[in-house]
Design an enzyme around this catalytic site. Structure first.
Site, PDB file in Angstrom:
ATOM      1  N   GLU A 126      50.887  37.930  -3.867  1.00  0.00           N
ATOM      2  CA  GLU A 126      50.875  36.760  -3.121  1.00  0.00           C
ATOM      3  C   GLU A 126      51.052  35.483  -4.075  1.00  0.00           C
ATOM      4  O   GLU A 126      51.013  35.605  -5.361  1.00  0.00           O
ATOM      5  CB  GLU A 126      49.578  36.449  -2.485  1.00  0.00           C
ATOM      6  CG  GLU A 126      49.386  36.913  -0.997  1.00  0.00           C
ATOM      7  CD  GLU A 126      47.917  36.920  -0.368  1.00  0.00           C
ATOM      8  OE1 GLU A 126      47.279  36.272  -1.029  1.00  0.00           O
ATOM      9  OE2 GLU A 126      47.985  37.219   0.919  1.00  0.00           O
ATOM     10  N   HIS A 247      45.878  24.185   4.653  1.00  0.00           N
ATOM     11  CA  HIS A 247      47.085  25.024   4.963  1.00  0.00           C
ATOM     12  C   HIS A 247      48.290  24.217   5.633  1.00  0.00           C
ATOM     13  O   HIS A 247      47.936  23.503   6.576  1.00  0.00           O
ATOM     14  CB  HIS A 247      46.771  25.959   5.987  1.00  0.00           C
ATOM     15  CG  HIS A 247      47.783  27.240   5.922  1.00  0.00           C
ATOM     16  ND1 HIS A 247      48.940  27.103   6.407  1.00  0.00           N
ATOM     17  CD2 HIS A 247      47.641  28.444   5.249  1.00  0.00           C
ATOM     18  CE1 HIS A 247      49.783  28.292   6.179  1.00  0.00           C
ATOM     19  NE2 HIS A 247      48.902  29.153   5.491  1.00  0.00           N
ATOM     20  N   ARG A 293      51.501  24.814  -1.911  1.00  0.00           N
ATOM     21  CA  ARG A 293      50.870  24.571  -0.549  1.00  0.00           C
ATOM     22  C   ARG A 293      50.403  22.964  -0.505  1.00  0.00           C
ATOM     23  O   ARG A 293      50.621  22.557   0.669  1.00  0.00           O
ATOM     24  CB  ARG A 293      49.561  25.393  -0.666  1.00  0.00           C
ATOM     25  CG  ARG A 293      49.657  26.271   0.562  1.00  0.00           C
ATOM     26  CD  ARG A 293      48.205  27.007   0.629  1.00  0.00           C
ATOM     27  NE  ARG A 293      48.630  28.236   1.342  1.00  0.00           N
ATOM     28  CZ  ARG A 293      47.501  29.259   1.617  1.00  0.00           C
ATOM     29  NH1 ARG A 293      46.220  28.875   1.533  1.00  0.00           N
ATOM     30  NH2 ARG A 293      47.851  30.477   2.146  1.00  0.00           N
ATOM     31  N   HIS A 352      41.305  24.376   6.075  1.00  0.00           N
ATOM     32  CA  HIS A 352      41.474  25.991   6.061  1.00  0.00           C
ATOM     33  C   HIS A 352      40.357  26.558   5.223  1.00  0.00           C
ATOM     34  O   HIS A 352      39.748  27.532   5.316  1.00  0.00           O
ATOM     35  CB  HIS A 352      42.834  26.242   5.365  1.00  0.00           C
ATOM     36  CG  HIS A 352      43.219  27.869   5.499  1.00  0.00           C
ATOM     37  ND1 HIS A 352      43.300  28.470   6.503  1.00  0.00           N
ATOM     38  CD2 HIS A 352      43.536  28.472   4.290  1.00  0.00           C
ATOM     39  CE1 HIS A 352      43.493  29.783   6.262  1.00  0.00           C
ATOM     40  NE2 HIS A 352      43.786  29.900   4.882  1.00  0.00           N
ATOM     41  N   ARG A 387      41.556  27.257  -4.287  1.00  0.00           N
ATOM     42  CA  ARG A 387      41.343  28.707  -4.364  1.00  0.00           C
ATOM     43  C   ARG A 387      42.659  29.387  -4.414  1.00  0.00           C
ATOM     44  O   ARG A 387      43.493  29.163  -3.934  1.00  0.00           O
ATOM     45  CB  ARG A 387      40.793  28.994  -2.879  1.00  0.00           C
ATOM     46  CG  ARG A 387      40.800  30.523  -2.570  1.00  0.00           C
ATOM     47  CD  ARG A 387      40.359  30.403  -1.111  1.00  0.00           C
ATOM     48  NE  ARG A 387      41.506  30.137  -0.369  1.00  0.00           N
ATOM     49  CZ  ARG A 387      42.036  30.902   0.694  1.00  0.00           C
ATOM     50  NH1 ARG A 387      41.235  32.122   0.941  1.00  0.00           N
ATOM     51  NH2 ARG A 387      42.971  30.617   1.289  1.00  0.00           N
TER      52      ARG A 387
HETATM   53  C1  LIG Z   1      43.022  32.358   9.569  1.00  0.00           C
HETATM   54  C2  LIG Z   1      42.238  32.409   8.279  1.00  0.00           C
HETATM   55  C3  LIG Z   1      42.797  33.423   7.302  1.00  0.00           C
HETATM   56  C4  LIG Z   1      42.396  33.687   6.211  1.00  0.00           C
HETATM   57  N1  LIG Z   1      42.906  34.733   5.329  1.00  0.00           N
HETATM   58  C5  LIG Z   1      42.199  35.107   4.187  1.00  0.00           C
HETATM   59  C6  LIG Z   1      42.659  36.065   3.526  1.00  0.00           C
HETATM   60  O1  LIG Z   1      43.777  36.639   3.733  1.00  0.00           O
HETATM   61  N2  LIG Z   1      42.190  36.522   2.244  1.00  0.00           N
HETATM   62  C7  LIG Z   1      40.959  35.797   2.013  1.00  0.00           C
HETATM   63  O2  LIG Z   1      40.362  36.201   0.741  1.00  0.00           O
HETATM   64  N3  LIG Z   1      40.433  34.793   2.696  1.00  0.00           N
HETATM   65  C8  LIG Z   1      40.913  34.434   3.789  1.00  0.00           C
HETATM   66  N4  LIG Z   1      40.690  33.346   4.698  1.00  0.00           N
HETATM   67  C9  LIG Z   1      39.299  32.799   4.347  1.00  0.00           C
HETATM   68  C10 LIG Z   1      38.126  33.801   4.471  1.00  0.00           C
HETATM   69  O3  LIG Z   1      38.304  34.586   5.721  1.00  0.00           O
HETATM   70  C11 LIG Z   1      36.678  33.146   4.573  1.00  0.00           C
HETATM   71  O4  LIG Z   1      36.631  32.237   3.345  1.00  0.00           O
HETATM   72  C12 LIG Z   1      35.674  34.132   4.577  1.00  0.00           C
HETATM   73  O5  LIG Z   1      35.956  35.008   5.357  1.00  0.00           O
HETATM   74  C13 LIG Z   1      34.381  33.341   4.547  1.00  0.00           C
HETATM   75  O6  LIG Z   1      33.310  34.389   4.946  1.00  0.00           O
HETATM   76  P1  LIG Z   1      31.896  34.031   5.275  1.00  0.00           P
HETATM   77  O7  LIG Z   1      31.268  35.069   5.587  1.00  0.00           O
HETATM   78  O8  LIG Z   1      31.379  33.258   4.018  1.00  0.00           O
HETATM   79  O9  LIG Z   1      32.031  33.053   6.467  1.00  0.00           O
HETATM   80  P2  LIG Z   1      32.478  33.406   7.878  1.00  0.00           P
HETATM   81  O10 LIG Z   1      33.073  34.856   8.210  1.00  0.00           O
HETATM   82  O11 LIG Z   1      33.154  32.234   8.572  1.00  0.00           O
HETATM   83  O12 LIG Z   1      31.020  33.596   8.675  1.00  0.00           O
HETATM   84  C14 LIG Z   1      29.940  32.456   8.893  1.00  0.00           C
HETATM   85  C15 LIG Z   1      29.176  33.163   9.611  1.00  0.00           C
HETATM   86  O13 LIG Z   1      28.090  32.237   9.880  1.00  0.00           O
HETATM   87  C16 LIG Z   1      27.892  31.868  11.299  1.00  0.00           C
HETATM   88  N5  LIG Z   1      27.289  30.509  11.308  1.00  0.00           N
HETATM   89  C17 LIG Z   1      27.965  29.267  10.957  1.00  0.00           C
HETATM   90  N6  LIG Z   1      27.046  28.355  11.184  1.00  0.00           N
HETATM   91  C18 LIG Z   1      25.653  28.743  11.460  1.00  0.00           C
HETATM   92  C19 LIG Z   1      24.377  28.412  12.019  1.00  0.00           C
HETATM   93  N7  LIG Z   1      24.171  27.047  11.864  1.00  0.00           N
HETATM   94  N8  LIG Z   1      23.539  29.308  12.209  1.00  0.00           N
HETATM   95  C20 LIG Z   1      23.669  30.616  12.185  1.00  0.00           C
HETATM   96  N9  LIG Z   1      24.964  31.139  11.843  1.00  0.00           N
HETATM   97  C21 LIG Z   1      25.937  30.299  11.594  1.00  0.00           C
HETATM   98  C22 LIG Z   1      29.144  32.194  12.077  1.00  0.00           C
HETATM   99  O14 LIG Z   1      29.031  32.175  13.216  1.00  0.00           O
HETATM  100  C23 LIG Z   1      29.532  33.111  11.153  1.00  0.00           C
HETATM  101  O15 LIG Z   1      28.815  34.376  11.933  1.00  0.00           O
HETATM  102  C24 LIG Z   1      41.113  33.183   5.648  1.00  0.00           C
HETATM  103  C25 LIG Z   1      40.380  32.184   6.718  1.00  0.00           C
HETATM  104  C26 LIG Z   1      41.137  31.867   8.002  1.00  0.00           C
HETATM  105  C27 LIG Z   1      40.263  30.844   8.679  1.00  0.00           C
END
Ligand SMILES: Cc1cc2nc3c(=O)[nH]c(=O)nc-3n(C[C@H](O)[C@H](O)[C@H](O)COP(=O)(O)OP(=O)(O)OC[C@H]3O[C@@H](n4cnc5c(N)ncnc54)[C@H](O)[C@@H]3O)c2cc1C
Length: 551
Positions: A126, A247, A293, A352, A387
């Site tokens: 990438e 993004h 980007r 993003h 990032r």
């Molecule tokens: C479209 C898209 C494509 C991406 N592609 C990539 C990729 O290819 N590779 C990569 O490394 N990263 C990618 N990213 C970034 C990556 O997906 C995220 O940074 C990562 O998944 C974050 O994981 P997380 O568990 O911290 O948050 P999340 O997976 O967002 O989970 C957060 C959780 O917290 C919960 N939550 C939020 N607020 C509260 C609250 N007040 N009380 C209780 N629960 C709450 C939500 O409902 C969810 O369950 C992408 C992001 C997006 C949006």
């Protein structure tokens, strides 16, 4: 503080304070829960498990230096370069070093990463990675497949108790410096009504990103950055809040969240044009559509702001091959009544990824006792000002594992507090109907996009802080107050950093400055001070603060 209906299905260990409470059920929350097994964990998800997390939507994959010829040093070096001078280099090395073991973990959990005919992982390359190091699943399905495997393992783990349909809007404190549980409410109540309080030996925030604080975002609807605000209210230090990655090419078709138009389209030769049909990237950068980007995001933002509009033109470069090469996007376009073979696709930059967040150390510990943070809500320092692609899923699992180990090691000494827990902040929220609250949320998002978005300057950031002050009456539901507090951290951090670096572009300070080649840290008191210096708070009228800008 009733622990009535929602918790009655939970076993005693989940309600008597013996558990670790994890707030959020994306990859960070789920993976950490697994790593804590067999220690009892209560995992809180606002939605049915698997819905509403960025993790499920990740398209690229997970970065790890495991291909022949690649090295941990090269991965760390690329990470440090992308972070534009303020990456914590020790953390970047740690992230790269522990990546291969975490890929092994995911394989053991059954993640079907793409493999070649010899059964070796098939890694792709990438932007800004110097080697092929992205583990993918069937092209663009990494997030979905990883989450499916991890969720299946979580469901089979008896020590993990899942609470669905509840959101946490405040941390429960046993005293001013010690987090000892959480206050939660049914999702959708926004923190109105009586809280259900869960005691815990330790609390892990895993609430994800901040995209929904902006008008256009790729993030799911729960990504309001509430974890940052909750941690700050508990006294935690917030680091680098100003750094939000945009993004450049999200579909501007009125969908919220906005679907992504992958960079691969431009790789295939698709061009970016404004409403007059002019290719605006040709003048903006020597690499035109393939510029970094940030550069593409800024140029696109200018076209959208000017009213000319920005569009992806795939007609000549991709044409009839569109549906075959990009089936997912083709379907989205079809539903939006756009024919990409013959028509332009409207785009806009979208919030993003948040590089900033709750300051943590290498074990995910925050600056407050009893509180850890993992995933996008945390700021480990590994991403700096920008990032590197595919390092964020990696960060969730690397630090999830470290937090699991850290808390498991401490467990014999972590005692649930027997003290009376402090109640959540008052939230009367009288008189505000759903429509008014939605309107306030829209105003906040609009202001953040226009004033604290892709292109920032002092006047705009002051305007954002003024808007935030105007829409923060104390009678707002707690969830809304959390959102505006996190927005305030982002705008204040951006205002304070008088330079451009990584994802932050200040049109009034377009260059990087040596004195700012450092991370920023802010707590609630710092925020108040920035507010007082920036805004002349004239008078309070009811609960609405009217502001005038200091000259
Ligand atoms: C479209 C898209 C494509 C991406 N592609 C990539 C990729 O290819 N590779 C990569 O490394 N990263 C990618 N990213 C970034 C990556 O997906 C995220 O940074 C990562 O998944 C974050 O994981 P997380 O568990 O911290 O948050 P999340 O997976 O967002 O989970 C957060 C959780 O917290 C919960 N939550 C939020 N607020 C509260 C609250 N007040 N009380 C209780 N629960 C709450 C939500 O409902 C969810 O369950 C992408 C992001 C997006 C949006």
């Amino acid at each position: 503080m009733a622990s009535a209906n929602t918790t009655k299905a939970l076993p005693a260990a989940a309600t008597n304070g013996d558990s670790v409470v994890i707030v959020g059920a994306g990859l960070a929350g789920l993976f950490t829960a697994l790593k804590l097994s067999p220690h009892p964990v209560v995992l809180i998800s606002p939605t049915p498990l698997g819905k509403g997390s960025s993790s499920s939507w990740a398209q690229g994959g997970v970065a790890a230096a495991i291909s022949e010829g690649d090295t941990v040093e090269a991965h760390a070096r690329d990470t440090i370069r992308a972070g534009a001078g303020i990456v914590d280099e020790g953390l970047a090395h740690l992230l790269a070093r522990e990546a291969p073991d975490r890929i092994e973990d995911l394989l053991r959990l059954g993640v079907p990463f793409d493999k070649d005919i010899e059964g070796k992982l098939q890694l792709s390359r990438e932007a800004a990675h110097s080697a092929r190091r992205i583990a993918r699943v069937k092209g663009d399905l990494a997030g979905k497949a990883i989450m499916a495997a991890v969720m299946a393992a979580v469901r089979k783990t008896p020590s993990i108790h899942i609470v669905e349909g509840m959101s946490v809007h405040a941390l429960a404190m046993s005293d001013a410096r010690h987090v000892a549980g959480v206050h939660m409410w049914p999702t959708g109540s926004l923190g109105r009504g009586e809280a259900i309080t869960l005691r815990a030996r330790a609390v892990i925030l895993a609430t994800g990103g901040v995209g929904q604080l902006f008008e256009v975002t790729t993030n799911p609807s729960a990504a309001h950055g509430e974890g940052v605000a909750m941690a700050a209210r508990a006294g935690a230090v917030i680091a680098d809040p100003e750094f939000v990655q945009f993004h450049p090419t999200a579909l501007n078709i009125g969908r919220d969240p906005a679907p992504l138009a992958t960079e691969a389209l431009r790789g295939e030769g698709a061009v970016l044009v404004n409403g007059k049909g002019e290719r605006y990237m040709a003048a903006a950068h020597e690499d035109a559509e393939l510029a970094p980007r940030d550069v593409v995001a800024r140029a696109t933002f200018r076209e959208v702001q000017s009213g000319r509009g920005a569009f992806l033109d795939c007609r000549e470069a991709i044409g009839n091959r569109f549906a075959e090469k990009f089936p997912g996007l083709s379907e989205i376009c079809f539903k939006a009544d756009i024919d990409p073979v013959r028509e332009l696709i409207p785009i806009a930059p979208a919030a993003h990824y948040h590089m900033g967040g709750v300051l943590t150390d290498a074990n995910g510990r925050t600056t407050v006792d009893g509180l850890w943070a993992c995933g996008e809500v945390a700021c480990t320092g590994a991403h700096g000002a920008n990032r590197l692609a595919s390092n964020s899923l990696l960060e969730t699992v690397v630090f999830g594992a470290r937090i699991g180990q850290d808390i498991s090691g401490l467990a014999p000494h972590l005692k649930a507090s027997s003290q009376e827990l402090l109640p959540p902040p008052e939230s009367t929220a009288t008189g505000l109907d759903k429509g008014t609250i939605e309107n306030i949320s829209k105003q906040l998002r609009r202001s953040m996009t226009h004033n604290a978005g892709v292109v920032r300057d002092s006047d705009g950031l002051r305007a954002a802080l003024g808007d935030i002050a105007n829409i923060s009456p104390s009678e707002l539901p707690l969830a809304m107050r959390n959102r505006s507090l996190t927005a305030r951290f982002i705008a204040a951090g951006a205002l304070q950093r008088e330079e451009s670096r990584g994802s932050q572009f200040r049109s009034d300070y377009p260059e990087s400055r040596e004195e700012w080649a450092r991370r920023s840290t802010l707590n609630l008191e710092d925020l108040e001070a920035i507010g007082e210096n920036t805004l002349n708070l004239e008078h309070h009228q009811g609960n609405v603060i009217r502001v005038a800008f200091a000259q």
